[in-house]
Design an enzyme around this catalytic site. Structure first.
Site, PDB file in Angstrom:
ATOM      1  N   HIS A   1     -25.471 -63.679  25.383  1.00 48.70           N
ATOM      2  CA  HIS A   1     -24.366 -63.079  26.133  1.00 48.70           C
ATOM      3  C   HIS A   1     -23.700 -61.987  25.281  1.00 48.70           C
ATOM      4  CE1 HIS A   1     -23.862 -67.254  28.208  1.00 48.70           C
ATOM      5  NE2 HIS A   1     -24.433 -66.442  29.070  1.00 48.70           N
TER       6      HIS A   1
ATOM      7  N   LYS B 124     -18.241 -76.900  39.976  1.00 49.73           N
ATOM      8  CA  LYS B 124     -19.053 -77.338  38.831  1.00 49.73           C
ATOM      9  C   LYS B 124     -18.169 -78.090  37.830  1.00 49.73           C
ATOM     10  CE  LYS B 124     -22.622 -73.776  38.227  1.00 49.73           C
ATOM     11  NZ  LYS B 124     -23.025 -72.693  37.300  1.00 49.73           N
TER      12      LYS B 124
ATOM     13  N   SER C 226     -27.022 -71.290  27.980  1.00 49.65           N
ATOM     14  CA  SER C 226     -25.920 -72.198  27.639  1.00 49.65           C
ATOM     15  C   SER C 226     -26.351 -73.647  27.838  1.00 49.65           C
ATOM     16  CB  SER C 226     -24.708 -71.909  28.532  1.00 49.65           C
ATOM     17  OG  SER C 226     -24.242 -70.612  28.322  1.00 49.65           O
TER      18      SER C 226
HETATM   19  O1  PNS Z   1     -23.649 -67.480  34.158  1.00 49.79           O
HETATM   20  P1  PNS Z   1     -24.023 -67.780  35.567  1.00 49.79           P
HETATM   21  O2  PNS Z   1     -23.579 -69.177  35.924  1.00 49.79           O
HETATM   22  O3  PNS Z   1     -25.472 -67.510  35.849  1.00 49.79           O
HETATM   23  O4  PNS Z   1     -23.166 -66.754  36.492  1.00 49.79           O
HETATM   24  C1  PNS Z   1     -23.243 -66.812  37.897  1.00 49.79           C
HETATM   25  C2  PNS Z   1     -22.131 -65.963  38.528  1.00 49.79           C
HETATM   26  C3  PNS Z   1     -20.770 -66.356  37.994  1.00 49.79           C
HETATM   27  C4  PNS Z   1     -22.376 -64.514  38.229  1.00 49.79           C
HETATM   28  C5  PNS Z   1     -22.226 -66.183  40.072  1.00 49.79           C
HETATM   29  O5  PNS Z   1     -22.281 -67.557  40.345  1.00 49.79           O
HETATM   30  C6  PNS Z   1     -21.030 -65.600  40.823  1.00 49.79           C
HETATM   31  O6  PNS Z   1     -20.855 -64.416  40.888  1.00 49.79           O
HETATM   32  N1  PNS Z   1     -20.207 -66.487  41.388  1.00 49.79           N
HETATM   33  C7  PNS Z   1     -19.027 -66.101  42.149  1.00 49.79           C
HETATM   34  C8  PNS Z   1     -19.201 -66.419  43.625  1.00 49.79           C
HETATM   35  C9  PNS Z   1     -19.934 -65.307  44.358  1.00 49.79           C
HETATM   36  O7  PNS Z   1     -19.505 -64.174  44.390  1.00 49.79           O
HETATM   37  N2  PNS Z   1     -21.094 -65.644  44.961  1.00 49.79           N
HETATM   38  C10 PNS Z   1     -21.858 -64.709  45.758  1.00 49.79           C
HETATM   39  C11 PNS Z   1     -22.921 -64.025  44.935  1.00 49.79           C
HETATM   40  S1  PNS Z   1     -24.483 -64.516  45.561  1.00 49.79           S
END
Ligand code: PNS
Length: 164
Positions: free
Chosen positions: A17, A41, A128
Site C-alpha cells: 500500500h 466487516k 493485509s
Molecule cells: O482494500 P479493499 O478492501 O480491497 O478496498 C475495497 C474498497 C474500499 C475500495 C471498496 O470496497 C469500496 O470502495 N467500498 C465502498 C463502497 C462502494 O462504493 N462500493 C461500490 C463499488 S463496487
C-alpha cells in the site's frame, strides 16, 4: 488541481500500500487515502487505529491526506472533489474485481475515473489478510508492513488470541 483518492480497508497498511501511495502521490497534486469504515466487516483494527497508522507512515508525504469514509466511494469522491480513484493491481486475479468496481463507480458517477498502478514486483504477493495470518502464527512480518505497524499488529493479534 488533480485530486485523487486511494481507497481501501488498510487492515493494516502494508508496504505494498505504502509503495502505491508514494508513487501515486507523485502523479497528482493531492492524494487522499480513503479508509473504509465498513460496519459490515469486522476488521482487526478500528477505523481510528487504521487512520492513525496511515497518518504516521505517510507523515513525510506533504500532498497526502488520510481520511475515513463510509458509504459509497463515489459519494466520498464527490464530497472531497476528487475525480480519480487509484487502485493497485497485484496480479491478473485482481483484475476482474477491480474492473467491475471501476466500471460501477464510473457508471454511478461519470466524473470519476480509476487509475491502476501495477504493484511493485517485490510486493505482488502481499495482502493485509496474509499479514494477519502470518502474525497470528507468530511469523515474521517485518518485510510486510512499515516498521511502526509491526508491533501494533503483533499486539492486536495477541489480544485477539487471548479472547479466543
Ligand atoms: O482494500 P479493499 O478492501 O480491497 O478496498 C475495497 C474498497 C474500499 C475500495 C471498496 O470496497 C469500496 O470502495 N467500498 C465502498 C463502497 C462502494 O462504493 N462500493 C461500490 C463499488 S463496487
Amino acid at each position: 488541481m488533480i485530486r485523487a483518492i486511494y481507497p481501501g480497508s488498510f487492515d493494516p497498511v502494508t508496504l505494498g500500500h505504502l509503495d502505491i501511495i508514494k508513487r501515486a502521490s507523485k502523479t497528482v497534486d493531492e492524494l487522499i487515502v480513503g479508509v473504509l469504515n465498513n460496519g459490515g466487516k469486522t476488521p482487526l483494527f478500528t477505523i481510528d487505529e487504521r487512520v492513525g497508522m496511515l497518518k504516521e507512515v505517510t507523515g513525510e508525504l506533504s500532498n497526502v491526506k488520510v481520511m475515513s469514509f463510509s458509504g459509497l466511494l463515489v459519494d466520498f469522491a464527490r464530497e472531497t472533489k476528487a475525480n480519480i480513484v487509484v487502485r493497485g493491481l497485484r496480479a491478473i486475479s485482481d483484475f476482474e474485481y477491480e474492473l467491475q468496481m471501476a466500471q460501477t463507480n464510473h457508471k454511478l458517477n461519470p466524473g470519476v475515473d480509476t487509475m491502476f498502478l501495477a504493484t511493485g514486483l517485490e510486493y505482488s504477493y502481499l495482502s493485509s489478510t496474509t499479514v494477519k495470518e502470518v502474525a497470528f502464527f507468530e511469523g515474521n512480518i517485518q518485510e510486510f508492513v512499515p516498521e511502526p505497524v509491526v508491533k501494533r499488529v503483533q499486539e492486536k493479534v495477541q489480544e485477539k488470541k487471548n479472547r479466543q
